[in-house]
Design an enzyme around this catalytic site. Structure first.
Site, PDB file in Angstrom:
ATOM      1  N   ASP A  43       0.846  -1.200   0.000  1.00  0.00           N
ATOM      2  CA  ASP A  43       0.000   0.000   0.000  1.00  0.00           C
ATOM      3  C   ASP A  43       0.882   1.251   0.000  1.00  0.00           C
ATOM      4  O   ASP A  43       0.389   2.371  -0.093  1.00  0.00           O
ATOM      5  CB  ASP A  43      -1.017  -0.015   1.151  1.00  0.00           C
ATOM      6  CG  ASP A  43      -0.377  -0.158   2.520  1.00  0.00           C
ATOM      7  OD1 ASP A  43       0.871  -0.246   2.600  1.00  0.00           O
ATOM      8  OD2 ASP A  43      -1.127  -0.184   3.516  1.00  0.00           O
ATOM      9  N   ASP A  82      -0.867  -5.990   0.130  1.00  0.00           N
ATOM     10  CA  ASP A  82      -1.311  -5.426   1.406  1.00  0.00           C
ATOM     11  C   ASP A  82      -2.823  -5.332   1.470  1.00  0.00           C
ATOM     12  O   ASP A  82      -3.460  -4.821   0.536  1.00  0.00           O
ATOM     13  CB  ASP A  82      -0.748  -4.000   1.564  1.00  0.00           C
ATOM     14  CG  ASP A  82       0.532  -3.970   2.359  1.00  0.00           C
ATOM     15  OD1 ASP A  82       0.643  -4.727   3.335  1.00  0.00           O
ATOM     16  OD2 ASP A  82       1.431  -3.195   1.983  1.00  0.00           O
ATOM     17  N   GLU A 181       9.074  -4.490  10.656  1.00  0.00           N
ATOM     18  CA  GLU A 181       9.464  -3.159  10.154  1.00  0.00           C
ATOM     19  C   GLU A 181       9.982  -2.279  11.284  1.00  0.00           C
ATOM     20  O   GLU A 181       9.310  -2.089  12.301  1.00  0.00           O
ATOM     21  CB  GLU A 181       8.266  -2.481   9.462  1.00  0.00           C
ATOM     22  CG  GLU A 181       8.624  -1.098   8.927  1.00  0.00           C
ATOM     23  CD  GLU A 181       7.652  -0.546   7.905  1.00  0.00           C
ATOM     24  OE1 GLU A 181       6.645  -1.215   7.591  1.00  0.00           O
ATOM     25  OE2 GLU A 181       7.908   0.569   7.415  1.00  0.00           O
TER      26      GLU A 181
END
Ligand code: KIV
Length: 258
Positions: A43, A82, A181
């Protein structure tokens, strides 16, 4: 050979997994021809390609549109997508319908969902329904308005424990891989050693089973903010500009068409 969630899982401990984002057929083809294992229709298309400031405005229709373009390139790499903002937090029927569109209509082979313990029951039901899920923990960019800014995770004991609980819950729910992440490298190492599924990192240090970068960042195509961990492996932006400039000059000097 076509990469599947099954072959990807087997790479853990064998060799590092290479993942990149791609948002259209051109980049999917180049990534696949370069031997990338996993393509994410992220995304991040929102802030890299579509001109939004964050991933929040990206809709399911947009993700379907870009995923279908990537799938039409028939990449050897596994194609994951995503699930966009908030979609996974509705009831199960709605998230199942969203994933059904992404897989059945657009051609994704797996979905990625930002979330931990709180989404594990939902993710288990998706996996049971035949939808491979890639879990995403640490910095979850879809939560930018709650967080206030993008930042590193896992420095405090509390955050480290919570990330470990997320990873274990997702693994138990049946995810085929984890994306970690902006997590402290030491904690990422522990997560990678603990998890049975591959851990793919971004801004999370070298101790993962694989790495992912946003294609426009690694190719030197990004304008504006580029995270400090994102190394540029090419200057494609400069090449594109040179190409446009050479064409403009040829047209103006009437050397093209000959
Ligand atoms: O959307 C995206 O690009 C991501 C990155 C973390 C790879 O999820």
């Amino acid at each position: 050979m076509k990469v599947t969630t099954h072959t990807l899982r087997k790479l853990k401990g064998e060799r590092p997994i290479v993942a990149v984002t791609a948002y259209d057929a051109i980049f999917a083809r180049y990534a696949s021809e370069a031997g990338v294992d996993l393509i994410l229709v992220g995304d991040s298309v929102g802030n890299t390609v579509l001109g939004f400031e964050t991933t929040v405005p990206v809709t399911l229709d947009m993700m379907c549109h870009h995923t279908a373009a990537v799938a039409r390139a028939k990449p050897q790499a596994l194609v994951a997508v995503d699930v966009p903002f908030a979609e996974a937090h509705y009831d199960f029927e709605r998230v199942l319908q969203a994933c059904q569109r992404l897989v059945q209509e657009a051609g994704a082979e797996a979905v990625k969902i930002e979330g931990g313990v709180e989404l594990a029951p939902q993710i288990k039901r998706l996996v049971d329904a035949g939808i491979p899920v890639w879990g995403h923990i640490g910095l979850k960019p879809q939560q930018v308005h709650t967080l206030g800014r993008y930042r590193k995770f896992g420095a405090s004991q509390e955050e480290a424990e919570s990330l470990m609980a997320d990873a274990l819950a997702l693994e138990k729910a049946g995810v085929f891989a984890l994306l970690v992440e902006m997590v402290e490298p030491g904690l990422t190492r522990t997560l990678t050693e603990t998890a049975k599924v591959p851990v793919i990192g971004i801004g999370a240090g070298p101790h993962c089973d694989g790495q992912i970068l946003v294609c426009t960042d690694l190719l030197g195509l990004s304008a504006g903010y580029v995270p400090s961990f994102a190394k540029r492996f090419a200057e494609a932006g400069e090449q594109v500009k040179l190409g446009f400039a050479a064409y403009s000059e040829a047209v103006r000097k009437k050397t093209f068409p000959a």
